[in-house]
Design a protein around this motif. Structure first.
Motif, PDB file in Angstrom:
ATOM      1  N   PRO A  98       0.830  -1.210   0.000  1.00  0.00           N
ATOM      2  CA  PRO A  98       0.000   0.000   0.000  1.00  0.00           C
ATOM      3  C   PRO A  98       0.863   1.258   0.000  1.00  0.00           C
ATOM      4  CG  PRO A  98       0.149  -0.891   2.201  1.00  0.00           C
ATOM      5  CD  PRO A  98       0.852  -1.874   1.307  1.00  0.00           C
ATOM      6  N   ASP A  99       0.256   2.364  -0.341  1.00  0.00           N
ATOM      7  CA  ASP A  99       0.947   3.652  -0.249  1.00  0.00           C
ATOM      8  C   ASP A  99       1.021   4.056   1.221  1.00  0.00           C
ATOM      9  OD1 ASP A  99       1.266   3.919  -3.010  1.00  0.00           O
ATOM     10  OD2 ASP A  99      -0.710   4.838  -3.239  1.00  0.00           O
ATOM     11  N   LEU A 100       2.231   4.141   1.747  1.00  0.00           N
ATOM     12  CA  LEU A 100       2.410   4.537   3.141  1.00  0.00           C
ATOM     13  C   LEU A 100       2.585   6.050   3.231  1.00  0.00           C
ATOM     14  CD1 LEU A 100       4.827   1.763   4.499  1.00  0.00           C
ATOM     15  CD2 LEU A 100       2.341   1.710   4.170  1.00  0.00           C
ATOM     16  N   PRO A 101       2.088   6.662   4.295  1.00  0.00           N
ATOM     17  CA  PRO A 101       2.226   8.120   4.425  1.00  0.00           C
ATOM     18  C   PRO A 101       3.687   8.532   4.527  1.00  0.00           C
ATOM     19  CG  PRO A 101       1.414   7.145   6.473  1.00  0.00           C
ATOM     20  CD  PRO A 101       1.379   6.056   5.439  1.00  0.00           C
ATOM     21  N   ASP A 102       4.016   9.630   3.907  1.00  0.00           N
ATOM     22  CA  ASP A 102       5.391  10.138   3.913  1.00  0.00           C
ATOM     23  C   ASP A 102       5.593  10.986   5.158  1.00  0.00           C
ATOM     24  OD1 ASP A 102       7.953  10.811   3.233  1.00  0.00           O
ATOM     25  OD2 ASP A 102       7.381  12.295   1.710  1.00  0.00           O
ATOM     26  N   ILE A 103       5.647  10.307   6.302  1.00  0.00           N
ATOM     27  CA  ILE A 103       5.802  10.982   7.580  1.00  0.00           C
ATOM     28  C   ILE A 103       6.850  10.245   8.407  1.00  0.00           C
ATOM     29  CG2 ILE A 103       3.475  11.943   7.655  1.00  0.00           C
ATOM     30  CD1 ILE A 103       2.642   9.572   9.401  1.00  0.00           C
ATOM     31  N   ASP A 104       7.414  10.930   9.368  1.00  0.00           N
ATOM     32  CA  ASP A 104       8.457  10.355  10.211  1.00  0.00           C
ATOM     33  C   ASP A 104       7.834   9.735  11.463  1.00  0.00           C
ATOM     34  OD1 ASP A 104      10.940   9.621  11.144  1.00  0.00           O
ATOM     35  OD2 ASP A 104      11.390  11.594  12.009  1.00  0.00           O
ATOM     36  N   ASP A 105       6.968   8.774  11.250  1.00  0.00           N
ATOM     37  CA  ASP A 105       6.288   8.076  12.339  1.00  0.00           C
ATOM     38  C   ASP A 105       6.136   6.621  11.922  1.00  0.00           C
ATOM     39  OD1 ASP A 105       4.630   6.941  14.236  1.00  0.00           O
ATOM     40  OD2 ASP A 105       3.146   8.554  14.212  1.00  0.00           O
ATOM     41  N   PRO A 106       7.085   5.758  12.297  1.00  0.00           N
ATOM     42  CA  PRO A 106       7.024   4.374  11.833  1.00  0.00           C
ATOM     43  C   PRO A 106       5.769   3.641  12.283  1.00  0.00           C
ATOM     44  CG  PRO A 106       8.688   4.619  13.557  1.00  0.00           C
ATOM     45  CD  PRO A 106       8.273   5.991  13.153  1.00  0.00           C
ATOM     46  N   TRP A 107       5.242   3.974  13.465  1.00  0.00           N
ATOM     47  CA  TRP A 107       4.030   3.297  13.939  1.00  0.00           C
ATOM     48  C   TRP A 107       2.847   3.632  13.032  1.00  0.00           C
ATOM     49  CZ3 TRP A 107       5.175  -0.445  16.998  1.00  0.00           C
ATOM     50  CH2 TRP A 107       6.180  -0.325  17.946  1.00  0.00           C
ATOM     51  N   ALA A 108       2.713   4.896  12.643  1.00  0.00           N
ATOM     52  CA  ALA A 108       1.616   5.278  11.758  1.00  0.00           C
ATOM     53  C   ALA A 108       1.776   4.631  10.389  1.00  0.00           C
ATOM     54  CB  ALA A 108       1.556   6.801  11.620  1.00  0.00           C
ATOM     55  N   ARG A 109       2.994   4.556   9.898  1.00  0.00           N
ATOM     56  CA  ARG A 109       3.238   3.922   8.603  1.00  0.00           C
ATOM     57  C   ARG A 109       2.941   2.417   8.669  1.00  0.00           C
ATOM     58  NH1 ARG A 109       6.480   6.026   4.746  1.00  0.00           N
ATOM     59  NH2 ARG A 109       7.875   4.215   4.664  1.00  0.00           N
ATOM     60  N   MET A 110       3.380   1.776   9.753  1.00  0.00           N
ATOM     61  CA  MET A 110       3.100   0.349   9.887  1.00  0.00           C
ATOM     62  C   MET A 110       1.613   0.089  10.057  1.00  0.00           C
ATOM     63  SD  MET A 110       6.286  -1.356  11.995  1.00  0.00           S
ATOM     64  CE  MET A 110       6.353  -0.183  13.335  1.00  0.00           C
ATOM     65  N   ALA A 111       0.903   0.993  10.707  1.00  0.00           N
ATOM     66  CA  ALA A 111      -0.540   0.808  10.873  1.00  0.00           C
ATOM     67  C   ALA A 111      -1.236   0.771   9.517  1.00  0.00           C
ATOM     68  CB  ALA A 111      -1.119   1.915  11.747  1.00  0.00           C
ATOM     69  N   VAL A 112      -0.828   1.617   8.593  1.00  0.00           N
ATOM     70  CA  VAL A 112      -1.406   1.599   7.246  1.00  0.00           C
ATOM     71  C   VAL A 112      -1.076   0.284   6.552  1.00  0.00           C
ATOM     72  CG1 VAL A 112      -1.328   2.688   4.971  1.00  0.00           C
ATOM     73  CG2 VAL A 112      -1.395   4.108   7.033  1.00  0.00           C
ATOM     74  N   LEU A 113       0.177  -0.148   6.670  1.00  0.00           N
ATOM     75  CA  LEU A 113       0.594  -1.413   6.065  1.00  0.00           C
ATOM     76  C   LEU A 113      -0.190  -2.587   6.637  1.00  0.00           C
ATOM     77  CD1 LEU A 113       2.523  -3.105   4.310  1.00  0.00           C
ATOM     78  CD2 LEU A 113       4.194  -2.977   6.191  1.00  0.00           C
ATOM     79  N   TYR A 114      -0.301  -2.639   7.959  1.00  0.00           N
ATOM     80  CA  TYR A 114      -0.946  -3.795   8.586  1.00  0.00           C
ATOM     81  C   TYR A 114      -2.458  -3.779   8.419  1.00  0.00           C
ATOM     82  CZ  TYR A 114       3.705  -4.154  10.596  1.00  0.00           C
ATOM     83  OH  TYR A 114       5.061  -4.234  10.770  1.00  0.00           O
ATOM     84  N   ASP A 115      -3.034  -2.604   8.220  1.00  0.00           N
ATOM     85  CA  ASP A 115      -4.454  -2.532   7.894  1.00  0.00           C
ATOM     86  C   ASP A 115      -4.705  -3.205   6.543  1.00  0.00           C
ATOM     87  OD1 ASP A 115      -7.141  -1.491   8.548  1.00  0.00           O
ATOM     88  OD2 ASP A 115      -6.839  -0.251   6.774  1.00  0.00           O
ATOM     89  N   ALA A 116      -3.798  -2.970   5.588  1.00  0.00           N
ATOM     90  CA  ALA A 116      -3.924  -3.615   4.278  1.00  0.00           C
ATOM     91  C   ALA A 116      -3.717  -5.126   4.393  1.00  0.00           C
ATOM     92  CB  ALA A 116      -2.913  -3.004   3.304  1.00  0.00           C
ATOM     93  N   VAL A 117      -2.752  -5.553   5.216  1.00  0.00           N
ATOM     94  CA  VAL A 117      -2.549  -6.982   5.452  1.00  0.00           C
ATOM     95  C   VAL A 117      -3.806  -7.597   6.063  1.00  0.00           C
ATOM     96  CG1 VAL A 117      -1.230  -8.668   6.799  1.00  0.00           C
ATOM     97  CG2 VAL A 117      -0.043  -6.777   5.668  1.00  0.00           C
ATOM     98  N   ALA A 118      -4.376  -6.912   7.048  1.00  0.00           N
ATOM     99  CA  ALA A 118      -5.562  -7.436   7.729  1.00  0.00           C
ATOM    100  C   ALA A 118      -6.711  -7.647   6.750  1.00  0.00           C
ATOM    101  CB  ALA A 118      -5.980  -6.493   8.852  1.00  0.00           C
ATOM    102  N   ASP A 119      -6.889  -6.719   5.824  1.00  0.00           N
ATOM    103  CA  ASP A 119      -7.966  -6.870   4.840  1.00  0.00           C
ATOM    104  C   ASP A 119      -7.777  -8.135   4.024  1.00  0.00           C
ATOM    105  OD1 ASP A 119      -9.451  -4.643   5.517  1.00  0.00           O
ATOM    106  OD2 ASP A 119      -8.580  -3.352   3.977  1.00  0.00           O
ATOM    107  N   ARG A 120      -6.567  -8.390   3.570  1.00  0.00           N
ATOM    108  CA  ARG A 120      -6.294  -9.567   2.740  1.00  0.00           C
ATOM    109  C   ARG A 120      -6.463 -10.859   3.544  1.00  0.00           C
ATOM    110  NH1 ARG A 120      -6.377  -9.097  -2.776  1.00  0.00           N
ATOM    111  NH2 ARG A 120      -5.235  -7.249  -3.468  1.00  0.00           N
ATOM    112  N   VAL A 121      -5.971 -10.862   4.767  1.00  0.00           N
ATOM    113  CA  VAL A 121      -6.100 -12.057   5.606  1.00  0.00           C
ATOM    114  C   VAL A 121      -7.567 -12.334   5.906  1.00  0.00           C
ATOM    115  CG1 VAL A 121      -5.565 -13.037   7.875  1.00  0.00           C
ATOM    116  CG2 VAL A 121      -3.785 -11.865   6.573  1.00  0.00           C
ATOM    117  N   ALA A 122      -8.339 -11.288   6.178  1.00  0.00           N
ATOM    118  CA  ALA A 122      -9.771 -11.464   6.439  1.00  0.00           C
ATOM    119  C   ALA A 122     -10.469 -12.078   5.234  1.00  0.00           C
ATOM    120  CB  ALA A 122     -10.404 -10.123   6.805  1.00  0.00           C
ATOM    121  N   GLU A 123     -10.150 -11.596   4.049  1.00  0.00           N
ATOM    122  CA  GLU A 123     -10.734 -12.171   2.833  1.00  0.00           C
ATOM    123  C   GLU A 123     -10.444 -13.665   2.751  1.00  0.00           C
ATOM    124  OE1 GLU A 123      -9.053 -10.049  -0.414  1.00  0.00           O
ATOM    125  OE2 GLU A 123      -9.907  -8.108   0.172  1.00  0.00           O
TER     126      GLU A 123
END
Length: 243
Positions: A28-53
């Motif tokens: 996924p497109d991760l936000p261009d910000i200096d906050d690894p937790w926020a960036r990982m949250a976007v990544l893992y939200d996309a992972v969660a969607d695929r795993v749920a499917e």
């Protein structure tokens, strides 16, 4: 479904050698910000969607990435599908550090602790991940532990077992996680964080296959914690192919 998440934490790693032929690559497109937790949250939200499917279709998702924190998204995905998974966590380390106890500050040392409730504001609240009760988690093969991890595990309800004697598994569906540094570095080359004096690859493979044989594994996470080493991927491919 076989998912490749070519990241180490929030760092894109397209060169990662993973022991799967992926059906889906999650980028996924991760936000261009200096906050690894926020960036990982976007990544893992996309992972969660695929795993749920995958889980809704009754499939066991196999999720490969470059570290253990991806498990947060995988477990959240199982929960989105209506499952209540327990954790069987193979790792040469404890992964139960906190921001307050970690000497290195390495974010990949926290995920098991986060899955059972630590630091919800960091990722769990952002992706809707619910806490797993400690007594529904089994740490298998953890031996390279810092003193705060030893103290935590001494009083926690997480079961801490050797690879050759996992004991009884929690009831219900299982999230099976393997960080390949649970294997002795004598058997697996190129590990980023080798943990000496561990079990052989054959011993780990036997234990993992025993968990898979329960028929209750709802998702299988692979932390490919090696230096983009094709030999390491080849060593573990037969284990993954048996899933």
């Amino acid at each position: 479904m076989r998912l490749l998440v070519p990241y180490h934490l929030d760092e894109y790693r397209p060169e990662i050698n993973a022991p799967i032929a992926a059906d889906v690559v999650v980028t996924p497109d991760l936000p261009d910000i200096d906050d690894p937790w926020a960036r990982m949250a976007v990544l893992y939200d996309a992972v969660a969607d695929r795993v749920a499917e995958s889980a809704i279709r009754g499939e066991c998702a196999i999720v490969a990435s470059g570290d253990c924190t991806t498990a947060l998204g995988t477990v959240a995905g199982l929960q989105r599908a209506g499952l209540d998974p327990a954790l069987v966590w193979f790792d040469g380390h404890g992964d139960v550090q906190t921001l307050e106890t970690s000497a290195s500050g390495y974010l990949g040392g926290f995920p098991l602790r986060m899955l059972v409730g630590y630091g919800r504001h960091l990722i769990a609240d952002r992706i809707g991940l619910r806490d797993i009760p400690e007594d529904r988690a089994v740490l298998v093969g953890g031996r390279d532990l810092d003193p705060p991890e030893v103290e935590y595990l001494r009083t926690a309800q997480i079961r801490h077992r050797p690879v050759d004697d996992i004991g009884d598994l929690p009831d219900g569906p299982l999230y099976l996680h393997i960080d390949f540094d649970v294997v002795t570095p004598d058997d697996l080359p190129g590990l980023l964080f080798p943990a000496p004096n561990g079990p052989t690859l054959a011993e780990v493979s036997d234990a993992v296959r025993a968990v898979l044989a329960t028929g209750r594994v709802a998702a299988f996470g692979l932390a490919c914690t090696w230096r983009d080493d094709a030999a390491a991927a080849a060593h573990v491919r037969s284990l993954v192919d048996s899933a």
